[in-house]
Design a protein around this motif. Structure first.
Motif, PDB file in Angstrom:
ATOM      1  N   ARG A  55     107.744  73.840   2.503  1.00  0.00           N
ATOM      2  CA  ARG A  55     108.076  74.158   1.086  1.00  0.00           C
ATOM      3  C   ARG A  55     107.801  72.899   0.233  1.00  0.00           C
ATOM      4  O   ARG A  55     107.308  72.929  -1.071  1.00  0.00           O
ATOM      5  CB  ARG A  55     109.349  74.587   0.902  1.00  0.00           C
ATOM      6  CG  ARG A  55     109.905  75.052  -0.523  1.00  0.00           C
ATOM      7  CD  ARG A  55     111.471  75.307  -0.516  1.00  0.00           C
ATOM      8  NE  ARG A  55     111.862  75.831  -2.131  1.00  0.00           N
ATOM      9  CZ  ARG A  55     113.126  76.448  -2.311  1.00  0.00           C
ATOM     10  NH1 ARG A  55     114.014  76.129  -1.506  1.00  0.00           N
ATOM     11  NH2 ARG A  55     112.986  76.694  -3.379  1.00  0.00           N
ATOM     12  N   GLU A  56     108.497  71.870   0.079  1.00  0.00           N
ATOM     13  CA  GLU A  56     108.228  70.645  -0.635  1.00  0.00           C
ATOM     14  C   GLU A  56     106.830  70.227  -0.757  1.00  0.00           C
ATOM     15  O   GLU A  56     106.417  69.880  -1.990  1.00  0.00           O
ATOM     16  CB  GLU A  56     108.904  69.294  -0.055  1.00  0.00           C
ATOM     17  CG  GLU A  56     110.552  69.484  -0.007  1.00  0.00           C
ATOM     18  CD  GLU A  56     111.169  68.434   0.680  1.00  0.00           C
ATOM     19  OE1 GLU A  56     110.465  67.033   0.806  1.00  0.00           O
ATOM     20  OE2 GLU A  56     112.260  68.533   0.983  1.00  0.00           O
ATOM     21  N   GLU A  57     106.039  70.257   0.214  1.00  0.00           N
ATOM     22  CA  GLU A  57     104.460  69.862   0.202  1.00  0.00           C
ATOM     23  C   GLU A  57     103.899  70.719  -0.706  1.00  0.00           C
ATOM     24  O   GLU A  57     103.055  70.490  -1.716  1.00  0.00           O
ATOM     25  CB  GLU A  57     103.858  69.945   1.585  1.00  0.00           C
ATOM     26  CG  GLU A  57     102.526  69.587   1.636  1.00  0.00           C
ATOM     27  CD  GLU A  57     101.714  69.782   2.767  1.00  0.00           C
ATOM     28  OE1 GLU A  57     100.722  69.403   3.032  1.00  0.00           O
ATOM     29  OE2 GLU A  57     102.509  70.135   3.853  1.00  0.00           O
ATOM     30  N   ALA A  58     104.283  72.246  -0.406  1.00  0.00           N
ATOM     31  CA  ALA A  58     103.624  73.306  -1.472  1.00  0.00           C
ATOM     32  C   ALA A  58     104.023  73.207  -2.690  1.00  0.00           C
ATOM     33  O   ALA A  58     103.134  73.267  -3.788  1.00  0.00           O
ATOM     34  CB  ALA A  58     103.797  74.668  -0.849  1.00  0.00           C
ATOM     35  N   GLU A  59     105.281  72.624  -3.186  1.00  0.00           N
ATOM     36  CA  GLU A  59     105.537  72.634  -4.653  1.00  0.00           C
ATOM     37  C   GLU A  59     105.088  71.526  -5.152  1.00  0.00           C
ATOM     38  O   GLU A  59     104.776  71.762  -6.351  1.00  0.00           O
ATOM     39  CB  GLU A  59     107.094  72.517  -4.578  1.00  0.00           C
ATOM     40  CG  GLU A  59     107.960  73.966  -4.251  1.00  0.00           C
ATOM     41  CD  GLU A  59     109.307  73.475  -4.232  1.00  0.00           C
ATOM     42  OE1 GLU A  59     110.120  72.341  -4.043  1.00  0.00           O
ATOM     43  OE2 GLU A  59     110.286  74.612  -4.213  1.00  0.00           O
ATOM     44  N   GLN A  60     104.742  70.435  -4.385  1.00  0.00           N
ATOM     45  CA  GLN A  60     104.115  69.298  -5.119  1.00  0.00           C
ATOM     46  C   GLN A  60     102.682  69.611  -5.328  1.00  0.00           C
ATOM     47  O   GLN A  60     102.099  69.268  -6.425  1.00  0.00           O
ATOM     48  CB  GLN A  60     104.117  68.088  -4.254  1.00  0.00           C
ATOM     49  CG  GLN A  60     105.216  67.487  -3.851  1.00  0.00           C
ATOM     50  CD  GLN A  60     105.413  66.335  -2.740  1.00  0.00           C
ATOM     51  OE1 GLN A  60     104.223  66.253  -2.181  1.00  0.00           O
ATOM     52  NE2 GLN A  60     106.462  65.719  -2.649  1.00  0.00           N
ATOM     53  N   TRP A  61     101.964  70.561  -4.471  1.00  0.00           N
ATOM     54  CA  TRP A  61     100.398  70.712  -4.647  1.00  0.00           C
ATOM     55  C   TRP A  61     100.269  71.736  -5.992  1.00  0.00           C
ATOM     56  O   TRP A  61      99.603  72.069  -6.669  1.00  0.00           O
ATOM     57  CB  TRP A  61      99.824  71.440  -3.489  1.00  0.00           C
ATOM     58  CG  TRP A  61      99.622  70.475  -2.331  1.00  0.00           C
ATOM     59  CD1 TRP A  61      99.771  70.401  -1.351  1.00  0.00           C
ATOM     60  CD2 TRP A  61      98.549  69.730  -2.616  1.00  0.00           C
ATOM     61  NE1 TRP A  61      99.470  69.232  -0.613  1.00  0.00           N
ATOM     62  CE2 TRP A  61      98.377  68.864  -1.424  1.00  0.00           C
ATOM     63  CE3 TRP A  61      97.750  69.149  -3.468  1.00  0.00           C
ATOM     64  CZ2 TRP A  61      97.440  67.670  -1.055  1.00  0.00           C
ATOM     65  CZ3 TRP A  61      96.747  68.063  -3.342  1.00  0.00           C
ATOM     66  CH2 TRP A  61      96.595  67.620  -2.124  1.00  0.00           C
ATOM     67  N   LEU A  62     101.620  72.700  -6.071  1.00  0.00           N
ATOM     68  CA  LEU A  62     101.504  73.561  -7.035  1.00  0.00           C
ATOM     69  C   LEU A  62     101.752  73.009  -8.406  1.00  0.00           C
ATOM     70  O   LEU A  62     101.094  73.419  -9.335  1.00  0.00           O
ATOM     71  CB  LEU A  62     102.760  74.886  -6.599  1.00  0.00           C
ATOM     72  CG  LEU A  62     102.539  76.107  -7.361  1.00  0.00           C
ATOM     73  CD1 LEU A  62     101.225  76.830  -7.417  1.00  0.00           C
ATOM     74  CD2 LEU A  62     103.617  76.959  -7.175  1.00  0.00           C
TER      75      LEU A  62
END
Length: 70
Positions: A55-62
């Protein structure tokens, strides 16, 4: 093994934005699932979900992706 999915994005109406976000995250190596739900008022809701551990990685990319759109 069960995967806990977390919602990171919701779109209403057309699926265009949710599809673009999904493609962007998949090219970055993040597992993504896109769910569509029909509602009475808004028509359709598109929910973008990722596994809880990503989740954290995906939120940064998003966030980066949305900044490039502005």
């Amino acid at each position: 093994m069960w995967i806990k999915w977390r919602t990171i994005h919701e779109s209403y109406g057309l699926p265009r934005m949710a599809q673009e976000c999904r493609r962007y995250l998949e090219t970055r190596g993040v597992r993504v699932r896109l769910l569509a739900q029909r509602t009475k008022r808004a028509g359709h809701v598109y929910v973008l979900q990722v596994p809880a551990e990503e989740r954290e990685e995906a939120e940064q990319w998003l966030r980066r992706f949305k900044q490039t759109l502005q």
